[in-house]
Design a protein around this motif. Sequence first.
Motif, mmCIF file in Angstrom:
data_model
loop_
_atom_site.group_PDB
_atom_site.id
_atom_site.type_symbol
_atom_site.label_atom_id
_atom_site.label_comp_id
_atom_site.label_asym_id
_atom_site.label_seq_id
_atom_site.Cartn_x
_atom_site.Cartn_y
_atom_site.Cartn_z
ATOM 1 N N ARG A 290 25.498 4.757 49.321
ATOM 2 C CA ARG A 290 25.275 5.256 47.962
ATOM 3 C C ARG A 290 23.843 5.744 47.797
ATOM 4 O O ARG A 290 23.583 6.811 47.220
ATOM 5 C CB ARG A 290 25.550 4.142 46.953
ATOM 6 N N LEU A 291 22.911 4.961 48.325
ATOM 7 C CA LEU A 291 21.505 5.310 48.168
ATOM 8 C C LEU A 291 21.148 6.554 48.977
ATOM 9 O O LEU A 291 20.304 7.350 48.553
ATOM 10 C CB LEU A 291 20.626 4.128 48.589
ATOM 11 N N ARG A 292 21.799 6.732 50.116
ATOM 12 C CA ARG A 292 21.545 7.950 50.895
ATOM 13 C C ARG A 292 21.930 9.198 50.110
ATOM 14 O O ARG A 292 21.236 10.222 50.178
ATOM 15 C CB ARG A 292 22.307 7.905 52.220
ATOM 16 N N ARG A 293 23.009 9.118 49.341
ATOM 17 C CA ARG A 293 23.409 10.271 48.520
ATOM 18 C C ARG A 293 22.378 10.540 47.424
ATOM 19 O O ARG A 293 22.052 11.697 47.131
ATOM 20 C CB ARG A 293 24.788 10.027 47.913
ATOM 21 N N ILE A 294 21.860 9.481 46.823
ATOM 22 C CA ILE A 294 20.833 9.634 45.791
ATOM 23 C C ILE A 294 19.575 10.246 46.380
ATOM 24 O O ILE A 294 18.961 11.153 45.800
ATOM 25 C CB ILE A 294 20.531 8.260 45.150
ATOM 26 N N ARG B 22 19.308 12.089 49.102
ATOM 27 C CA ARG B 22 19.551 13.478 49.488
ATOM 28 C C ARG B 22 19.434 14.405 48.277
ATOM 29 O O ARG B 22 18.836 15.480 48.356
ATOM 30 C CB ARG B 22 20.930 13.592 50.125
ATOM 31 N N ALA B 23 19.993 13.986 47.152
ATOM 32 C CA ALA B 23 19.937 14.807 45.943
ATOM 33 C C ALA B 23 18.503 14.943 45.434
ATOM 34 O O ALA B 23 18.079 16.024 45.014
ATOM 35 C CB ALA B 23 20.829 14.196 44.862
ATOM 36 N N ALA B 24 17.745 13.839 45.468
ATOM 37 C CA ALA B 24 16.356 13.879 45.003
ATOM 38 C C ALA B 24 15.515 14.817 45.860
ATOM 39 O O ALA B 24 14.739 15.632 45.347
ATOM 40 C CB ALA B 24 15.763 12.477 45.007
ATOM 41 N N LEU B 25 15.667 14.732 47.179
ATOM 42 C CA LEU B 25 14.876 15.574 48.075
ATOM 43 C C LEU B 25 15.257 17.047 47.919
ATOM 44 O O LEU B 25 14.392 17.925 47.989
ATOM 45 C CB LEU B 25 15.068 15.127 49.516
ATOM 46 N N LYS B 26 16.526 17.319 47.697
ATOM 47 C CA LYS B 26 16.943 18.696 47.470
ATOM 48 C C LYS B 26 16.311 19.223 46.183
ATOM 49 O O LYS B 26 15.830 20.362 46.137
ATOM 50 C CB LYS B 26 18.468 18.782 47.390
ATOM 51 N N TYR B 27 16.272 18.394 45.149
ATOM 52 C CA TYR B 27 15.678 18.795 43.873
ATOM 53 C C TYR B 27 14.185 19.044 44.035
ATOM 54 O O TYR B 27 13.629 19.957 43.418
ATOM 55 C CB TYR B 27 15.930 17.712 42.826
ATOM 56 N N TRP B 28 13.528 18.247 44.875
ATOM 57 C CA TRP B 28 12.084 18.395 45.106
ATOM 58 C C TRP B 28 11.774 19.458 46.146
ATOM 59 O O TRP B 28 10.629 19.637 46.536
ATOM 60 C CB TRP B 28 11.475 17.060 45.556
ATOM 61 N N ARG B 29 12.789 20.171 46.644
ATOM 62 C CA ARG B 29 12.622 21.196 47.668
ATOM 63 C C ARG B 29 12.058 20.623 48.973
ATOM 64 O O ARG B 29 11.309 21.277 49.684
ATOM 65 C CB ARG B 29 11.694 22.319 47.169
ATOM 66 N N ARG B 30 12.440 19.400 49.304
ATOM 67 C CA ARG B 30 12.057 18.825 50.597
ATOM 68 C C ARG B 30 13.287 18.296 51.321
ATOM 69 O O ARG B 30 13.290 17.211 51.902
ATOM 70 C CB ARG B 30 11.025 17.706 50.410
ATOM 71 N N ASP C 25 14.257 19.189 54.014
ATOM 72 C CA ASP C 25 13.949 19.079 55.442
ATOM 73 C C ASP C 25 13.668 17.642 55.864
ATOM 74 O O ASP C 25 13.776 17.289 57.038
ATOM 75 C CB ASP C 25 12.738 19.953 55.789
ATOM 76 N N LEU C 26 13.309 16.779 54.889
ATOM 77 C CA LEU C 26 12.992 15.385 55.188
ATOM 78 C C LEU C 26 14.205 14.467 55.048
ATOM 79 O O LEU C 26 14.086 13.264 55.306
ATOM 80 C CB LEU C 26 11.884 14.891 54.259
ATOM 81 N N ALA C 27 15.342 15.008 54.639
ATOM 82 C CA ALA C 27 16.479 14.162 54.255
ATOM 83 C C ALA C 27 16.916 13.223 55.376
ATOM 84 O O ALA C 27 17.117 12.023 55.150
ATOM 85 C CB ALA C 27 17.652 15.031 53.803
ATOM 86 N N GLU C 28 17.080 13.738 56.583
ATOM 87 C CA GLU C 28 17.590 12.904 57.671
ATOM 88 C C GLU C 28 16.669 11.713 57.943
ATOM 89 O O GLU C 28 17.121 10.567 58.087
ATOM 90 C CB GLU C 28 17.751 13.740 58.938
ATOM 91 N N THR C 29 15.353 11.984 57.990
ATOM 92 C CA THR C 29 14.390 10.908 58.253
ATOM 93 C C THR C 29 14.354 9.910 57.113
ATOM 94 O O THR C 29 14.376 8.690 57.325
ATOM 95 C CB THR C 29 12.986 11.502 58.477
ATOM 96 N N VAL C 30 14.311 10.405 55.876
ATOM 97 C CA VAL C 30 14.210 9.517 54.716
ATOM 98 C C VAL C 30 15.485 8.690 54.559
ATOM 99 O O VAL C 30 15.432 7.505 54.221
ATOM 100 C CB VAL C 30 13.908 10.319 53.434
ATOM 101 N N GLU C 31 16.633 9.276 54.819
ATOM 102 C CA GLU C 31 17.886 8.524 54.734
ATOM 103 C C GLU C 31 17.907 7.392 55.752
ATOM 104 O O GLU C 31 18.351 6.278 55.452
ATOM 105 C CB GLU C 31 19.071 9.455 54.957
ATOM 106 N N LEU C 32 17.431 7.657 56.959
ATOM 107 C CA LEU C 32 17.407 6.614 57.987
ATOM 108 C C LEU C 32 16.435 5.499 57.621
ATOM 109 O O LEU C 32 16.771 4.309 57.717
ATOM 110 C CB LEU C 32 17.033 7.224 59.333
ATOM 111 N N LEU C 33 15.231 5.858 57.167
ATOM 112 C CA LEU C 33 14.256 4.848 56.763
ATOM 113 C C LEU C 33 14.779 4.030 55.583
ATOM 114 O O LEU C 33 14.620 2.801 55.542
ATOM 115 C CB LEU C 33 12.934 5.521 56.391
#
Length: 304
Positions: free
Chosen positions: A46-50, A52-60, A62-70
């Motif tokens: 659930r948190l990975r989806r949140i 991913r949406a936040a990073l897309k909104y912030w135009r980043r 590109d960091l989604a895969e790393t941030v989701e894993l962390l």
Amino acid sequence: MTSTAVHTRTTVSHRALAAGTEVSIKRDPASTPDRLTEADAAWPARLRRIVRAALKYWRRADLAETVELLTTELLTNALRHGTGPDVGYRLSLRDDQLLIEVRDGSPAVPELRHATPYDENGRGLFIVDAMADAWGVSPDGTTTWCSLSLRKGPDDPMQPTAATAPVLREYRRIGLPAEPIAIRRVRTAAPTALLFLGWHGDQHAAVEVLTCLVDNALAYGVEGDTSGEPITVRLAVTERSELIIDVEDPNPKFPHFADAQDAEAGTGLWMAQSRRRAEVSWFLRPDGQGKTVRAVMTPGEVEP
């Protein structure tokens, strides 16, 4: 959390918050370090989806895969070893850093475990240590955090919104002084450039978007050591009849990108995106000595 040795590289600094999202998760008391209940085990996804949406909104994105894993590693560790009734998660942009914080209520400091090849668990903090630019623990031991630098820019700087078709025609670059007079000069030069390019979209809207981007460069791109350096405008049309508007400035940072997008109605990049329907993104110059803010417009009808 597992206890004993302390591992902390630095203490997280409380820099200016540019944008953030925060979630509070009620722990299932039936979860144990060896086994999470179904309710708790569902939270990382659930948190990975949140995230991913936040990073897309912030135009980043590109960091989604790393941030989701962390996020998954820190959250799972907190759910397994935390002692409080809830787990707090916060993802935030602070100046030139993206910060992940997970609060689990336990004063016991997390420990880097040396997992064997046959262990199913125990590698979480090693993954954090390897992928984050920095990580540590709050002084009271209840919050584990890690950070990623935003100065590196996207691995693929043309993604997601800067992606375009091959360029068909390009107008000569327009140099502007880093002064308020740049607004008047670019509004004067833009109609000639658009006529040369033969773009069939709403030219009035295109001039307004270009003006927004130059105004943005004056507000966020020329400060400190970069003040006085010129701003450069590039206009081009692609094979799909998209209009590319690039505005380059000498500042490689854009810590307030979300603020520029979400400015008061009718101002800032908000106007370019919402009222003029331009896709706006930004990326570093190849030499790392500045950035480009890009707007892509299609030739469809644009409301006034």
